[in-house]
Write an enzyme that holds these catalytic residues in place. Structure first.
Site, short mmCIF file in Angstrom:
data_model
loop_
_atom_site.label_atom_id
_atom_site.label_comp_id
_atom_site.label_asym_id
_atom_site.label_seq_id
_atom_site.Cartn_x
_atom_site.Cartn_y
_atom_site.Cartn_z
N LYS A 66 55.39 62.15 35.48
CA LYS A 66 55.68 61.34 36.67
C LYS A 66 56.09 59.90 36.34
O LYS A 66 56.88 59.30 37.07
CB LYS A 66 54.50 61.35 37.64
CG LYS A 66 54.30 62.72 38.27
CD LYS A 66 53.16 62.77 39.26
CE LYS A 66 52.95 64.21 39.71
NZ LYS A 66 51.91 64.33 40.74
N ASN A 87 57.33 61.80 41.96
CA ASN A 87 57.18 63.27 41.94
C ASN A 87 58.36 63.99 42.58
O ASN A 87 58.37 65.21 42.64
CB ASN A 87 55.87 63.71 42.61
CG ASN A 87 55.94 63.59 44.11
OD1 ASN A 87 56.47 62.62 44.64
ND2 ASN A 87 55.43 64.57 44.82
N ASN A 155 35.62 54.63 38.23
CA ASN A 155 36.11 55.36 37.07
C ASN A 155 35.14 55.20 35.91
O ASN A 155 34.42 54.21 35.81
CB ASN A 155 37.50 54.85 36.67
CG ASN A 155 38.22 55.81 35.76
OD1 ASN A 155 38.20 57.02 36.00
ND2 ASN A 155 38.87 55.31 34.72
#
Ligand code: ATR
Length: 277
Positions: A66, A87, A155
């Site tokens: 991508k 995309n 994260n």
């Protein structure tokens, strides 16, 4: 001549996109062919140019290309620039040097699935996005466009979550959007928790505190071909659980719209895919 499209990625064998676009073409009476293209790493530009030279009209781009697709495009949409990832490619012609439009429909695919198919408002809600890799980049902007009350990107590697939040800080201000590691989530609960990590692919999940789901919370996993540990964890704690099949079909419908000027109905295709499982 029949227009040809394809999905390009590595791996690609299990992509459902050909099935989805074939169903869209039947439903809208558009005469198209839609293939799968396996692309060797490091061969993205050459492979795309060959497809373009053969008269290919457009591509869906999946993992891990991508970012390369973003670089390949000669013109990009605002949402693609925000994500730094593409995309969907649409070719202006077969000649080398013809315009190549790059767009990103992943985020709008996710928000449509949540707000339309699952009937959940995001406005005023608290959202937790798990992960700060490729899957997260495309969805942050469209999620913020829904005007949630707060959004936290968590994260394992804190610096990646901070960098992703920072990318959007100018547009949304630091109060609405923040970044943290998983241990800092303790004591917080969210209305919508979205798993954009790849942990489920190897049978794992982020280390979440017990009370992460607010009453009535939606737990959404972007993975669509199996029940992940995150989905099982969420279900056991009373959250409503959704997989990423709806996101996949909605991003495909947005791609079809870009290429063909018509947005196909998604509900029949989703029902058929779920029925075929
Ligand atoms: P891609 O860009 O292909 O999505 P990636 O950049 O490696 O791949 O991102 C994968 C995401 O899943 C990251 O957020 C990763 O966390 P790190 O940035 O800390 O590596 C997350 N991830 C993968 N395995 C995980 C695990 N077992 N537990 C928690 N997070 C995990």
């Amino acid at each position: 001549m029949t227009d040809t499209y394809a999905v390009i990625g590595n791996p690609i064998a299990h992509s459902k996109s050909p099935e989805i676009h074939a169903a869209f073409a039947r439903a809208t009476s558009h005469d198209i062919v839609y293939k799968r293209i396996f692309c060797e790493l490091g061969q993205f530009a050459e492979t795309v140019r060959a497809f373009q030279a053969e008269g290919g009209k457009g591509l869906n781009v999946t993992v891990p290309f991508k970012h390369e697709a973003f670089e390949f495009a000669t013109r990009t949409s605002e949402r693609a620039r925000e994500a730094g990832a593409v995309n969907v490619l649409k070719f202006g012609g077969a000649a080398r040097g013809a315009e190549v439009l790059g767009d990103n429909t992943d985020g709008v695919g996710l928000t449509r699935d949540i707000t339309v198919n699952l009937g959940r408002e995001l406005r005023g809600k608290s959202i937790l996005l798990l992960g700060a890799g490729g899957a997260s980049f495309g969805v942050v902007g469209p999620l913020l466009d829904e005007v949630p009350r707060t959004m936290v990107i968590a994260n394992r590697t804190l610096s990646k979550a901070e960098a992703l939040a920072q990318r959007f800080a100018a547009r949304y201000g630091p109060c609405a959007l923040s970044a943290c590691g998983y241990d800092a989530l303790s004591g917080s609960a969210f209305d919508v928790v979205i798993n954009a990590t790849s942990a489920g692919l190897s049978g794992g999940m982020p280390a979440l505190p017990e009370a992460i789901f607010a009453p009535g919370a939606l737990a959404y996993d972007m993975v669509y071909d199996k029940a992940t540990p995150f989905m099982q964890y969420a279900q056991a704690r009373g959250a409503t659980v959704a997989d990423g099949l709806g996101m996949l079909v909605e991003q495909a419908a947005e791609s079809f719209l870009i290429w063909r000027g018509v947005r196909p109905a998604t509900a029949p295709v989703m029902a058929a895919l779920r029925g075929a499982r």
